[in-house]
Scaffold this motif. Structure first.
Motif, PDB file in Angstrom:
ATOM      1  N   ILE A  12      34.345  44.933  50.106  1.00 14.98           N
ATOM      2  CA  ILE A  12      33.737  45.350  51.379  1.00 14.98           C
ATOM      3  C   ILE A  12      33.668  44.160  52.340  1.00 14.98           C
ATOM      4  O   ILE A  12      33.992  44.285  53.516  1.00 14.98           O
ATOM      5  N   GLY A  13      33.242  43.022  51.848  1.00 15.50           N
ATOM      6  CA  GLY A  13      33.150  41.831  52.696  1.00 15.50           C
ATOM      7  C   GLY A  13      34.506  41.387  53.206  1.00 15.50           C
ATOM      8  O   GLY A  13      34.654  41.016  54.367  1.00 15.50           O
ATOM      9  N   GLY A  14      35.520  41.431  52.350  1.00 15.94           N
ATOM     10  CA  GLY A  14      36.862  41.039  52.761  1.00 15.94           C
ATOM     11  C   GLY A  14      37.440  41.959  53.813  1.00 15.94           C
ATOM     12  O   GLY A  14      38.033  41.514  54.797  1.00 15.94           O
ATOM     13  N   LEU A  15      37.262  43.258  53.618  1.00 17.13           N
ATOM     14  CA  LEU A  15      37.764  44.220  54.604  1.00 17.13           C
ATOM     15  C   LEU A  15      37.041  44.090  55.942  1.00 17.13           C
ATOM     16  O   LEU A  15      37.657  44.185  57.002  1.00 17.13           O
ATOM     17  N   PHE A  16      35.734  43.871  55.898  1.00 22.34           N
ATOM     18  CA  PHE A  16      34.983  43.718  57.139  1.00 22.34           C
ATOM     19  C   PHE A  16      35.401  42.445  57.870  1.00 22.34           C
ATOM     20  O   PHE A  16      35.609  42.461  59.082  1.00 22.34           O
ATOM     21  N   ARG A  17      35.528  41.327  57.129  1.00 24.68           N
ATOM     22  CA  ARG A  17      35.945  40.071  57.766  1.00 24.68           C
ATOM     23  C   ARG A  17      37.340  40.194  58.347  1.00 24.68           C
ATOM     24  O   ARG A  17      37.606  39.701  59.440  1.00 24.68           O
ATOM     25  N   TRP A  18      38.250  40.846  57.625  1.00 27.85           N
ATOM     26  CA  TRP A  18      39.615  41.018  58.124  1.00 27.85           C
ATOM     27  C   TRP A  18      39.615  41.830  59.417  1.00 27.85           C
ATOM     28  O   TRP A  18      40.246  41.446  60.396  1.00 27.85           O
ATOM     29  N   SER A  19      38.881  42.963  59.433  1.00 23.72           N
ATOM     30  CA  SER A  19      38.861  43.790  60.640  1.00 23.72           C
ATOM     31  C   SER A  19      38.176  43.069  61.800  1.00 23.72           C
ATOM     32  O   SER A  19      38.605  43.181  62.950  1.00 23.72           O
ATOM     33  N   PHE A  20      37.136  42.313  61.532  1.00 25.55           N
ATOM     34  CA  PHE A  20      36.448  41.562  62.577  1.00 25.55           C
ATOM     35  C   PHE A  20      37.367  40.511  63.190  1.00 25.55           C
ATOM     36  O   PHE A  20      37.448  40.376  64.418  1.00 25.55           O
ATOM     37  N   PHE A  21      38.089  39.762  62.348  1.00 22.83           N
ATOM     38  CA  PHE A  21      38.970  38.734  62.870  1.00 22.83           C
ATOM     39  C   PHE A  21      40.199  39.330  63.550  1.00 22.83           C
ATOM     40  O   PHE A  21      40.750  38.714  64.466  1.00 22.83           O
ATOM     41  N   GLN A  22      40.619  40.515  63.143  1.00 24.23           N
ATOM     42  CA  GLN A  22      41.716  41.169  63.861  1.00 24.23           C
ATOM     43  C   GLN A  22      41.251  41.570  65.255  1.00 24.23           C
ATOM     44  O   GLN A  22      42.006  41.471  66.223  1.00 24.23           O
ATOM     45  N   PHE A  59      31.515  37.888  49.565  1.00 24.78           N
ATOM     46  CA  PHE A  59      30.394  38.426  48.806  1.00 24.78           C
ATOM     47  C   PHE A  59      29.140  38.486  49.669  1.00 24.78           C
ATOM     48  O   PHE A  59      28.434  39.503  49.688  1.00 24.78           O
ATOM     49  N   LEU A  60      28.868  37.432  50.408  1.00 19.47           N
ATOM     50  CA  LEU A  60      27.693  37.392  51.274  1.00 19.47           C
ATOM     51  C   LEU A  60      27.773  38.462  52.365  1.00 19.47           C
ATOM     52  O   LEU A  60      26.803  39.192  52.605  1.00 19.47           O
ATOM     53  N   ILE A  61      28.918  38.576  53.009  1.00 21.05           N
ATOM     54  CA  ILE A  61      29.096  39.596  54.053  1.00 21.05           C
ATOM     55  C   ILE A  61      29.034  41.000  53.453  1.00 21.05           C
ATOM     56  O   ILE A  61      28.472  41.915  54.055  1.00 21.05           O
ATOM     57  N   GLY A  62      29.592  41.180  52.257  1.00 17.87           N
ATOM     58  CA  GLY A  62      29.549  42.485  51.589  1.00 17.87           C
ATOM     59  C   GLY A  62      28.129  42.943  51.312  1.00 17.87           C
ATOM     60  O   GLY A  62      27.780  44.101  51.541  1.00 17.87           O
ATOM     61  N   ILE A  63      27.290  42.036  50.823  1.00 18.55           N
ATOM     62  CA  ILE A  63      25.884  42.388  50.579  1.00 18.55           C
ATOM     63  C   ILE A  63      25.183  42.699  51.896  1.00 18.55           C
ATOM     64  O   ILE A  63      24.423  43.666  51.993  1.00 18.55           O
TER      65      ILE A  63
END
Length: 78
Positions: A12-22, A59-63
């Motif tokens: 979840i954190g990885g997908l959110f960070r990827w979409s945010f940076f895109q 992990f931090l962003i996912g939580i």
């Protein structure tokens, strides 16, 4: 069971960070990594200048996202 939760929050954190940076790449300037594999990489042990690895940031962003969604559902429910 612990690994399942760990991978869930990392994903979840990885997908959110990827979409945010895109979004930042499109809106402001293309200076962030576009590769999804970079944000979902959990084996990379390189520490960034802020002292975290990619997996730790995910992990931090996912939580944070998970807790925010719980609060949002509670607010909509009441």
């Amino acid at each position: 069971m612990g690994h399942l939760f760990n991978y869930f929050f990392l994903g979840i954190g990885g997908l959110f960070r990827w979409s945010f940076f895109q979004l930042l790449n499109v809106a402001i300037e293309e200076k962030y990594v576009k590769d999804l594999e970079y944000y979902l990489n959990q084996k990379d042990k390189n520490v960034d200048k802020n002292g975290f690895t990619t997996a730790q940031k995910n992990f931090l962003i996912g939580i944070f996202i998970f807790v925010a969604l719980i609060f949002l559902i509670k607010k909509i429910e009441s």
